[in-house]
Enzyme design. Structure first.
Site, PDB file in Angstrom:
ATOM      1  N   GLY A 149      -0.376  -7.290 -18.046  1.00  0.00           N
ATOM      2  CA  GLY A 149      -1.584  -6.514 -17.838  1.00  0.00           C
ATOM      3  C   GLY A 149      -1.682  -6.081 -16.381  1.00  0.00           C
ATOM      4  N   CYS A 150      -2.559  -5.124 -16.121  1.00  0.00           N
ATOM      5  CA  CYS A 150      -2.674  -4.600 -14.757  1.00  0.00           C
ATOM      6  C   CYS A 150      -3.201  -5.650 -13.785  1.00  0.00           C
ATOM      7  CB  CYS A 150      -3.544  -3.349 -14.740  1.00  0.00           C
ATOM      8  SG  CYS A 150      -5.175  -3.549 -15.519  1.00  0.00           S
ATOM      9  N   TYR A 151      -4.253  -6.375 -14.167  1.00  0.00           N
ATOM     10  CA  TYR A 151      -4.757  -7.429 -13.281  1.00  0.00           C
ATOM     11  C   TYR A 151      -3.705  -8.512 -13.025  1.00  0.00           C
ATOM     12  CZ  TYR A 151      -9.671  -5.783 -13.507  1.00  0.00           C
ATOM     13  OH  TYR A 151     -10.838  -5.068 -13.386  1.00  0.00           O
ATOM     14  N   ALA A 154      -0.997  -7.439 -10.424  1.00  0.00           N
ATOM     15  CA  ALA A 154      -1.423  -7.485  -9.021  1.00  0.00           C
ATOM     16  C   ALA A 154      -1.586  -8.922  -8.533  1.00  0.00           C
ATOM     17  CB  ALA A 154      -2.737  -6.723  -8.852  1.00  0.00           C
ATOM     18  N   GLU A 242      -6.438  -0.317  -8.453  1.00  0.00           N
ATOM     19  CA  GLU A 242      -6.825  -1.710  -8.644  1.00  0.00           C
ATOM     20  C   GLU A 242      -6.603  -2.480  -7.352  1.00  0.00           C
ATOM     21  OE1 GLU A 242      -6.334  -3.488 -12.547  1.00  0.00           O
ATOM     22  OE2 GLU A 242      -4.901  -4.803 -11.580  1.00  0.00           O
TER      23      GLU A 242
END
Length: 346
Positions: A149-151, A154, A242
């Site tokens: 996932g994107c979170y 990062a 993000e």
């Protein structure tokens, strides 16, 4: 030049669109079948006018699509729907999944957080977690890659080197995360309407976001024991981008300089993950539209603590770009192929 034919499932979503945008400039890719439920029968130009000059077939329904002749398929479907479609694909197809369906290694954890039993557990067992900078060799050999996932992308890029080296206390991690509205997907939702989300900043899924257990899964592997991190996401009224601010406690005798040295060592030769010069603050506008991740470390005003800040584009390095990066590894191409565009600024 050899061309690899790809298909895209969920081609009418934001991640699907960005995947097509990037793939159109990839010298080794031929865009094949595009599947999208509600938009089946429409052209790509009708669904996404900005992609109107991309040569691509008319969109079809996934269950009616002929995937023969494809070398790989990218899936941008929502969770739940992805596993149902992927398990029906030909077994010789290599699959890069951008949904959540194959990220969690434990089927019971998936059921707890996604509200349905995992019905493709044989595929779950063979799926490789697609965090490119940490699972590259496994990704290269995989048939099914589960892109993070994107979170988590990062957070994990910011923290895994520090956890693996024992430089921070694993039991004391607080993650303050912020994402653009595209992270919520393209489906109509009241909280992402312009009048609802504009001119404001709001937390959501407090203590209950589905990316939480994915983060826990990977930081636990790095720490060598079960860890639960405090993770709170926020919705920011911008289309993409993000930023994660991770508050950490330093291990005994460790300095902020040690954290920077660890990140520099880990990413010194990385294609897309970069430690910024000392004192420079990561910002979403410095990575927008690119596959780059930037990170830096700052001393906290509290003794013995540090602030680790990372930024990426949630639709590129946080999704479609990372998927294409993994595709490159899977087919023996240079990791950067088709992903060398610089960030858009302003």
């Amino acid at each position: 030049m050899t061309k690899l034919r790809i298909g895209v499932i969920g081609a009418s979503g934001y991640t699907g669109a960005d995947l097509i945008r990037l793939a159109a400039a990839h010298p080794n890719i031929e865009i094949g079948p595009l599947a999208a439920g509600a938009h089946a029968g429409q052209t790509l130009a009708e669904v996404f006018p900005h992609l109107g000059r991309v040569e691509a077939p008319t969109l079809t329904r996934a269950e009616e699509t002929d995937w023969r002749g494809c070398d790989a398929v990218f899936s941008g479907l929502p969770h739940g729907a992805a596993q149902d479609i992927i398990k029906s694909l030909p077994e010789d197809l290599r699959v890069i999944d951008m949904s959540a369906d194959f990220r969690l290694r434990d089927a019971s954890v998936y059921e707890q957080w996604y509200g349905r039993a995992h019905e493709a557990q044989d595929l779950l067992a063979e799926a490789v977690y697609g965090l490119t900078e940490f699972y590259g060799p496994e990704i290269a050999e995989a048939r099914l890659v589960a892109c993070p996932g994107c979170y988590p992308t990062a957070v994990l890029l910011a923290l895994l080197p520090l956890l693996s080296a024992g430089l921070i206390v694993a039991d004391d991690i607080i993650i303050d995360a912020k994402s653009g509205i595209s992270g919520a997907g393209r489906a109509l939702k009241q909280n992402t309407l312009f009048a609802e989300a504009g001119e404001g900043l709001s937390p959501y899924a407090i203590g209950a976001h589905r990316h939480g257990p994915e983060i826990d899964q990977e930081i636990s592997r790095a720490a060598g024991r079960d860890i639960v991190a405090s993770f709170t996401p926020h919705l920011v009224p911008m289309s993409r981008g993000e930023l994660v601010t991770c508050h950490v406690r330093l291990a005994e005798g460790v300095t902020v300089g040690d954290l920077r040295a660890s990140l520099d060592s880990r990413y010194h030769d990385a294609a897309f993950a970069h430690l910024l010069p000392e004192g420079r603050v990561p910002a979403t506008q410095h990575v927008r539209g690119s596959n780059h991740f930037i990170v830096n470390v700052f001393p906290d005003r509290l003794p013995g603590r540090a602030v680790v800040i990372g930024a990426l584009d949630n639709l590129v390095k946080g999704s479609a770009g990372q998927a294409l990066q993994n595709f490159n590894l899977m087919f023996g191409l240079p990791e950067t192929t088709g992903l060398e565009q610089q960030p858009l600024f302003p």
